[in-house]
Write a protein that holds these residues in place. Structure first.
Motif, PDB file in Angstrom:
ATOM      1  N   VAL A   1     -75.265 -60.418   8.953  1.00 53.68           N
ATOM      2  CA  VAL A   1     -76.021 -60.056  10.154  1.00 53.68           C
ATOM      3  C   VAL A   1     -75.343 -58.889  10.863  1.00 53.68           C
ATOM      4  N   GLY A   2     -76.129 -57.883  11.202  1.00 54.83           N
ATOM      5  CA  GLY A   2     -75.658 -56.794  12.040  1.00 54.83           C
ATOM      6  C   GLY A   2     -76.433 -56.786  13.341  1.00 54.83           C
ATOM      7  N   THR A   3     -75.867 -56.189  14.374  1.00 60.29           N
ATOM      8  CA  THR A   3     -76.561 -56.060  15.656  1.00 60.29           C
ATOM      9  C   THR A   3     -76.411 -54.640  16.178  1.00 60.29           C
ATOM     10  N   SER A   4     -77.379 -54.216  16.960  1.00 58.33           N
ATOM     11  CA  SER A   4     -77.332 -52.880  17.543  1.00 58.33           C
ATOM     12  C   SER A   4     -78.161 -52.861  18.822  1.00 58.33           C
ATOM     13  N   PHE A   5     -78.150 -51.713  19.495  1.00 65.47           N
ATOM     14  CA  PHE A   5     -78.916 -51.560  20.728  1.00 65.47           C
ATOM     15  C   PHE A   5     -80.407 -51.606  20.419  1.00 65.47           C
ATOM     16  N   LEU A   6     -81.196 -51.884  21.443  1.00 64.78           N
ATOM     17  CA  LEU A   6     -82.647 -51.858  21.302  1.00 64.78           C
ATOM     18  C   LEU A   6     -83.117 -50.461  20.921  1.00 64.78           C
ATOM     19  N   PRO A   7     -84.125 -50.349  20.067  1.00 71.00           N
ATOM     20  CA  PRO A   7     -84.653 -49.017  19.717  1.00 71.00           C
ATOM     21  C   PRO A   7     -85.352 -48.378  20.914  1.00 71.00           C
ATOM     22  N   ARG A   8     -85.293 -47.057  20.975  1.00 71.50           N
ATOM     23  CA  ARG A   8     -85.875 -46.334  22.093  1.00 71.50           C
ATOM     24  C   ARG A   8     -86.602 -45.095  21.583  1.00 71.50           C
ATOM     25  N   PHE A   9     -87.275 -44.407  22.493  1.00 65.12           N
ATOM     26  CA  PHE A   9     -87.921 -43.140  22.181  1.00 65.12           C
ATOM     27  C   PHE A   9     -86.957 -42.012  22.533  1.00 65.12           C
ATOM     28  N   ALA A  10     -86.707 -41.142  21.580  1.00 60.82           N
ATOM     29  CA  ALA A  10     -85.695 -40.097  21.769  1.00 60.82           C
ATOM     30  C   ALA A  10     -86.065 -39.106  22.853  1.00 60.82           C
ATOM     31  N   ASP A  11     -87.358 -38.921  23.109  1.00 57.32           N
ATOM     32  CA  ASP A  11     -87.790 -37.887  24.050  1.00 57.32           C
ATOM     33  C   ASP A  11     -88.073 -38.437  25.443  1.00 57.32           C
ATOM     34  N   GLU A  12     -87.627 -39.658  25.742  1.00 63.68           N
ATOM     35  CA  GLU A  12     -87.877 -40.269  27.047  1.00 63.68           C
ATOM     36  C   GLU A  12     -86.568 -40.432  27.829  1.00 63.68           C
ATOM     37  N   PRO A  13     -86.658 -40.561  29.164  1.00 62.13           N
ATOM     38  CA  PRO A  13     -85.442 -40.727  29.970  1.00 62.13           C
ATOM     39  C   PRO A  13     -84.728 -42.038  29.679  1.00 62.13           C
ATOM     40  N   SER A  14     -83.489 -42.128  30.116  1.00 58.70           N
ATOM     41  CA  SER A  14     -82.664 -43.312  29.851  1.00 58.70           C
ATOM     42  C   SER A  14     -82.533 -44.184  31.093  1.00 58.70           C
ATOM     43  N   GLY A  15     -82.626 -45.482  30.891  1.00 55.72           N
ATOM     44  CA  GLY A  15     -82.404 -46.448  31.957  1.00 55.72           C
ATOM     45  C   GLY A  15     -81.360 -47.452  31.516  1.00 55.72           C
ATOM     46  N   ASN A  16     -81.747 -48.720  31.405  1.00 53.85           N
ATOM     47  CA  ASN A  16     -80.809 -49.750  30.964  1.00 53.85           C
ATOM     48  C   ASN A  16     -81.598 -50.954  30.458  1.00 53.85           C
ATOM     49  N   SER A  17     -80.969 -51.750  29.628  1.00 51.92           N
ATOM     50  CA  SER A  17     -81.586 -53.023  29.270  1.00 51.92           C
ATOM     51  C   SER A  17     -81.453 -53.958  30.470  1.00 51.92           C
ATOM     52  N   VAL A  18     -82.372 -54.899  30.579  1.00 52.37           N
ATOM     53  CA  VAL A  18     -82.442 -55.766  31.750  1.00 52.37           C
ATOM     54  C   VAL A  18     -81.677 -57.057  31.505  1.00 52.37           C
ATOM     55  N   ILE A  19     -81.022 -57.542  32.557  1.00 53.97           N
ATOM     56  CA  ILE A  19     -80.371 -58.841  32.484  1.00 53.97           C
ATOM     57  C   ILE A  19     -81.432 -59.923  32.304  1.00 53.97           C
TER      58      ILE A  19
END
Length: 434
Positions: A283-301
């Motif tokens: 098993v591997g884990t990584s960050f949630l996938p995102r859109f490269a051309d959109e602004p950055s925020g954060n994952s939610v608690i």
């Protein structure tokens, strides 16, 4: 003989008096499966170390069922001293009038407490005007789980999981073409993934600063970003890459059985997934996938927190507070983290885990933690929404995902239908509270 009988009688009375002096804390929770065993051990150890207190942990069903039972119980005078509520119940608990904000408890008992000891993003999510309302306990967020063996079989680098939705599509096509799987990706808590993606790209979920400045009156979707998100998921579904796997933890079984290669799911599933997959695949884990051309925020608690019911005696409140302080002990926080995958909620626990090399030994336990610490913490969008009828709105979003992926409605139509229902729910809630 009479003297011995008298002594024995006095001892019986003394023991009975001690038994009567024990303060009982009823604690309602929603932990099941492997998490339940970990929680029961913590409660048992606390009770053994505090003979004057007995915490009675009672499983009361799902998160939604536990919240509903607590509100009903408070109205009838049968609510517990302490209750576990999932993050989308936060606004309901704040507005309930049934709660003692946890930041007030030390002063009420003549004590002081350092609230800065808790991990900052968790405190931010659960604070009102800078003050913490529930006790941070089983906090989590979502991340990407992936089958490294499947990536190897498809000729992909197992140490380079997809980071964008474009890469998810590219990897998915390659996995299917290689005959590794029929379907590639599924979601746990699909409605939550929608929330996560909005926050991850710094887009508001609802007006009035995500319900943090004032009660929300409407959701912000459908808009250009949410439509793009739904269109992406619909396209992946049409290609067979995305498989709708049902609510909450239903999709976990397909992942651990090797029927799919990727899963977006809560960190709270980590230890269960690792144990089930052990000996079958890596098993591997990584960050949630995102859109490269959109602004950055954060994952939610996500996850849940513990709320203290008002109207308790001083003895009961002291007993509850002793239990909460016990949960803050470094060794207890570490045991909870290692046994469940929930975040270590104190900075001291995080430091000790780093010092002992835990995250080197088990890097999958670090992934989601790095994700929340590396994102923005200065916008309401990145912190996530607080809505009164949030559980109800989640149902509408989940239905919208089902309809869009099934082709029953277009992505925009599905979102619009869900938004109309969500806005009515927000209006009804606001009319009750205001």
């Amino acid at each position: 003989m009479k003297r011995l009988a008298l002594i024995a009688g006095l001892l019986v009375l003394m023991v009975a008096g001690l038994a009567q002096a024990k303060t009982t804390v009823e604690f309602w929770h929603a932990m099941s499966g492997s998490r339940l065993k970990v929680l029961e051990k913590i409660v048992s150890d606390f009770n053994a170390a505090h003979p004057d207190v007995e915490v009675r942990a009672v499983f009361t069903g799902t998160y939604e069922e536990t919240l509903t039972r607590f509100i009903a119980g408070y109205r009838t005078g049968t609510a517990p001293h302490l209750v576990q509520v999932y993050e989308v119940g936060t606004q309901t608990m704040i507005d309930s009038g049934a709660i003692i904000p946890v930041y007030q408890i030390p002063e009420m008992l003549g004590e002081t407490w350092d609230w800065a000891q808790y991990v900052h993003p968790i405190v931010l999510y659960y604070s009102v005007d800078g003050d913490l309302w529930p006790y941070p306990f089983s906090s989590s967020t979502f991340m990407l789980y992936y089958n490294k063996d499947h990536l190897r079989q498809a000729g992909l680098d197992p140490n380079k999981p997809p980071t964008t939705w474009a890469e998810v599509e590219e990897y998915g096509e390659q996995l299917i073409q290689a005959g590794v799987v029929t379907n590639v990706l599924s979601f746990g808590w699909p409605d939550c993934i929608f929330e996560q993606e909005l926050a991850l790209h710094n887009y508001l979920y609802a007006d009035n600063e995500n319900g943090r400045a004032d009660l929300s009156t409407r959701v912000t979707w459908p808009d250009a970003f949410s439509v793009k998100l739904f269109e992406t998921w619909t396209r992946l579904s049409q290609k067979g890459i995305f498989l709708y796997g049902g609510p909450e933890y239903d999709a976990n079984a397909a992942f651990t059985a090797g029927k799919i290669s990727m899963l977006l799911q809560s960190t709270s599933s980590l230890d269960g997934i690792l144990k089930t997959a052990l000996g079958k695949f890596e098993v591997g884990t990584s960050f949630l996938p995102r859109f490269a051309d959109e602004p950055s925020g954060n994952s939610v608690i996500g996850g849940s927190s513990l709320w203290v019911r008002k109207g308790q005696s001083e003895a009961e409140l002291r007993a509850v507070w002793e239990f909460l302080k016990y949960l803050s002990q470094t060794d207890v926080a570490i045991y909870w983290h290692k046994g469940t995958g929930y975040f270590p909620t104190t900075n001291a626990a995080l430091k000790q885990l780093m010092d002992e090399g835990w995250f080197v030994e088990s890097p999958n336990h670090l992934t989601a933690f790095l994700q929340i610490l590396s994102g923005r913490q200065d916008t309401a969008a990145a912190l996530g929404a607080r809505l009164g009828p949030f559980p109800e709105i989640r149902d509408y979003i989940r239905t919208a995902i089902e309809k869009a992926c099934a082709g029953t409605l277009s992505p925009e139509e599905a979102l619009a239908e869900a938004a109309a229902k969500a806005n009515r729910a927000l209006e009804e809630y606001r009319s009750l509270i205001k």
